[in-house]
Design an enzyme around this catalytic site. Structure first.
Site, PDB file in Angstrom:
ATOM      1  N   SER A 192       0.809  -1.221   0.000  1.00  0.00           N
ATOM      2  CA  SER A 192       0.000   0.000   0.000  1.00  0.00           C
ATOM      3  C   SER A 192       0.840   1.268   0.000  1.00  0.00           C
ATOM      4  O   SER A 192       1.888   1.343   0.650  1.00  0.00           O
ATOM      5  CB  SER A 192      -0.881  -0.008   1.247  1.00  0.00           C
ATOM      6  OG  SER A 192      -1.414   1.273   1.481  1.00  0.00           O
ATOM      7  N   GLU A 211       0.133   3.725   1.630  1.00  0.00           N
ATOM      8  CA  GLU A 211       0.147   4.255   3.002  1.00  0.00           C
ATOM      9  C   GLU A 211       1.495   4.002   3.679  1.00  0.00           C
ATOM     10  O   GLU A 211       1.812   4.640   4.683  1.00  0.00           O
ATOM     11  CB  GLU A 211      -0.988   3.651   3.822  1.00  0.00           C
ATOM     12  CG  GLU A 211      -2.372   4.140   3.434  1.00  0.00           C
ATOM     13  CD  GLU A 211      -2.632   5.601   3.815  1.00  0.00           C
ATOM     14  OE1 GLU A 211      -2.215   6.029   4.900  1.00  0.00           O
ATOM     15  OE2 GLU A 211      -3.263   6.309   3.007  1.00  0.00           O
ATOM     16  N   TYR A 250      -2.336   1.216  10.416  1.00  0.00           N
ATOM     17  CA  TYR A 250      -2.496   0.491   9.146  1.00  0.00           C
ATOM     18  C   TYR A 250      -1.200   0.545   8.335  1.00  0.00           C
ATOM     19  O   TYR A 250      -0.722  -0.478   7.836  1.00  0.00           O
ATOM     20  CB  TYR A 250      -3.646   1.103   8.343  1.00  0.00           C
ATOM     21  CG  TYR A 250      -3.768   0.561   6.942  1.00  0.00           C
ATOM     22  CD1 TYR A 250      -4.375  -0.657   6.695  1.00  0.00           C
ATOM     23  CD2 TYR A 250      -3.262   1.278   5.847  1.00  0.00           C
ATOM     24  CE1 TYR A 250      -4.486  -1.159   5.407  1.00  0.00           C
ATOM     25  CE2 TYR A 250      -3.371   0.790   4.561  1.00  0.00           C
ATOM     26  CZ  TYR A 250      -3.985  -0.429   4.343  1.00  0.00           C
ATOM     27  OH  TYR A 250      -4.079  -0.916   3.070  1.00  0.00           O
TER      28      TYR A 250
HETATM   29  P1  GDP Z   1      -6.826   6.268   2.753  1.00  0.00           P
HETATM   30  O1  GDP Z   1      -5.922   7.061   1.883  1.00  0.00           O
HETATM   31  O2  GDP Z   1      -6.633   4.807   2.615  1.00  0.00           O
HETATM   32  O3  GDP Z   1      -6.819   6.708   4.179  1.00  0.00           O
HETATM   33  O4  GDP Z   1      -8.308   6.503   2.133  1.00  0.00           O
HETATM   34  P2  GDP Z   1      -9.563   7.357   2.653  1.00  0.00           P
HETATM   35  O5  GDP Z   1     -10.489   7.437   1.497  1.00  0.00           O
HETATM   36  O6  GDP Z   1     -10.130   6.789   3.923  1.00  0.00           O
HETATM   37  O7  GDP Z   1      -8.973   8.805   3.021  1.00  0.00           O
HETATM   38  C1  GDP Z   1      -8.321   9.590   2.073  1.00  0.00           C
HETATM   39  C2  GDP Z   1      -8.054  10.974   2.646  1.00  0.00           C
HETATM   40  O8  GDP Z   1      -9.293  11.679   2.775  1.00  0.00           O
HETATM   41  C3  GDP Z   1      -7.421  10.973   4.042  1.00  0.00           C
HETATM   42  O9  GDP Z   1      -6.373  11.924   4.063  1.00  0.00           O
HETATM   43  C4  GDP Z   1      -8.540  11.443   4.957  1.00  0.00           C
HETATM   44  O10 GDP Z   1      -8.089  12.160   6.111  1.00  0.00           O
HETATM   45  C5  GDP Z   1      -9.301  12.369   4.012  1.00  0.00           C
HETATM   46  N1  GDP Z   1     -10.676  12.602   4.454  1.00  0.00           N
HETATM   47  C6  GDP Z   1     -11.240  13.809   4.695  1.00  0.00           C
HETATM   48  N2  GDP Z   1     -12.513  13.653   5.120  1.00  0.00           N
HETATM   49  C7  GDP Z   1     -12.746  12.323   5.180  1.00  0.00           C
HETATM   50  C8  GDP Z   1     -13.882  11.535   5.564  1.00  0.00           C
HETATM   51  O11 GDP Z   1     -14.929  12.037   5.965  1.00  0.00           O
HETATM   52  N3  GDP Z   1     -13.745  10.167   5.468  1.00  0.00           N
HETATM   53  C9  GDP Z   1     -12.578   9.583   5.034  1.00  0.00           C
HETATM   54  N4  GDP Z   1     -12.497   8.250   4.938  1.00  0.00           N
HETATM   55  N5  GDP Z   1     -11.502  10.301   4.672  1.00  0.00           N
HETATM   56  C10 GDP Z   1     -11.583  11.651   4.755  1.00  0.00           C
END
Ligand code: GDP
Length: 317
Positions: free
Chosen positions: A122, A124, A146
């Site tokens: 990933s 991440e 994670y």
């Molecule tokens: P990730 O990259 O695997 O963590 O995928 P996500 O879709 O969960 O999050 C992507 C980015 O969107 C991260 O930087 C989050 O902090 C940002 N983000 C902002 N608002 C939200 C929210 O309401 N939900 C999620 N999941 N992410 C958010």
């Protein structure tokens, strides 16, 4: 070829199972839990798929399954994948997403070291990025439980490859999305909200960090690369990414525009949705995959967002 997919009921596993079955491969899926409600769904989606019971938490189940199925390739797409959840249940996350991979590698080593493995790594792992864009050699600097678990898993795959000569590869995948992505991820959260607001069923959308930037691609594109990795004479590590980085704000703006909405009227920032630490920017360099696998993503950011919103609008109507 006979393939076994872990995580077969997830977004990635289900697309890969469909692709492999369509290409004439024999497809097995590892499935866990009594009365798993996704069992019927995946059987309906992938004609001929065979489901076998096992769990990445259970070493002996993995050995039994490998001995019974005798796959030529294992695709490890099974994990807990939601970064947000990894702060609430860090030990569970590490057990499944980190140690689960060690158990799978041990099972391969014991049952048949000729079994090939492609593991989902990933972006991440790059966390607070050390360089732009990120490639296979960029140092890891994870920023969540994670990310730490994924770094453990990645290094474990590389070590089993180098120590035991396993044909074990990693697909270092940047965010990849589709209508099968869970609604907790920001792409789906936004596309579902845009559709619900456009059809009068929701009036607000609360989000966290709008400044975070991601390299978002189309999940089925990424799944096409995995069999190419398994088929290589030598195993390796390959970044899969689009090379385009966009902010959550741009995601919202684009998605709401597709639904015919002015996003500022509906979206508010809720500090409770900020993470204890966030990955601020990710942007992948997939030139190694392009050169060695002849792989290229076919769907860019605008098209991706349009597909998600169009799908969710159709469902909402
Ligand atoms: P990730 O990259 O695997 O963590 O995928 P996500 O879709 O969960 O999050 C992507 C980015 O969107 C991260 O930087 C989050 O902090 C940002 N983000 C902002 N608002 C939200 C929210 O309401 N939900 C999620 N999941 N992410 C958010």
């Amino acid at each position: 070829m006979r393939a076994l997919i872990t995580g077969v009921t997830g977004q990635d596993g289900s697309y890969l199972a469909e692709q492999l079955a369509a290409d004439g491969h024999e497809v097995y899926g590892l499935i866990r839990g009594q009365r798993n409600p996704r069992r019927a769904w995946i059987e309906g989606l992938v004609p001929g798929i065979r489901l076998v019971d096992g769990d990445l938490l259970d070493q002996s189940s993995l050995q039994h399954v490998l001995a019974a199925v005798r796959p030529e390739v294992v695709y490890n797409l099974g994990a807990l994948t939601y970064v947000g959840m990894s702060w609430q249940q860090p030990a569970v996350m590490t057990e499944v997403t980190g140690l689960g991979v060690l158990r799978l590698l041990e099972a391969i080593r014991v049952v048949d070291p000729a079994i090939r493995l492609v593991h989902a790594s990933s972006s991440e792992m790059f966390g607070a990025v050390r360089e732009m864009p990120q490639n296979e050699l960029t140092p890891f600097n994870p920023r969540s439980p994670y990310g730490v678990a994924k770094v453990f898993a990645h290094h474990t795959v590389v070590n089993y490859r180098e120590s035991y000569g396993l044909h074990a590869s990693t697909a270092m995948m940047f965010n990849h999305e589709s209508p099968r992505r869970g609604p907790e991820f920001v792409t789906r959260k936004v596309s579902l909200a845009a559709a619900a607001i456009a059809t009068g069923r929701q009036f607000r959308l609360s989000l966290g960090n709008l400044d975070a930037r991601r390299d978002w691609g189309w999940a089925p594109d990424y799944m096409r690369a995995l069999p190419l990795m398994a088929a290589r004479p030598e195993p390796g590590d390959w970044v899969l990414a689009t090379g385009e980085t966009r902010s959550v704000r741009e995601l919202v703006e684009t998605a709401f525009a597709v639904a015919g909405l002015a996003w500022r009227r509906y979206v508010r920032v809720d500090p409770a949705l900020y993470r204890p630490a966030d990955v601020e920017v990710l942007c992948g360099d997939a030139s190694k995959a392009a050169a060695e696998l002849n792989w290229k993503p076919t769907v860019g950011f605008a098209e991706l967002v349009a597909r998600l919103v169009d799908h969710d609008l159709r469902e909402a109507r």
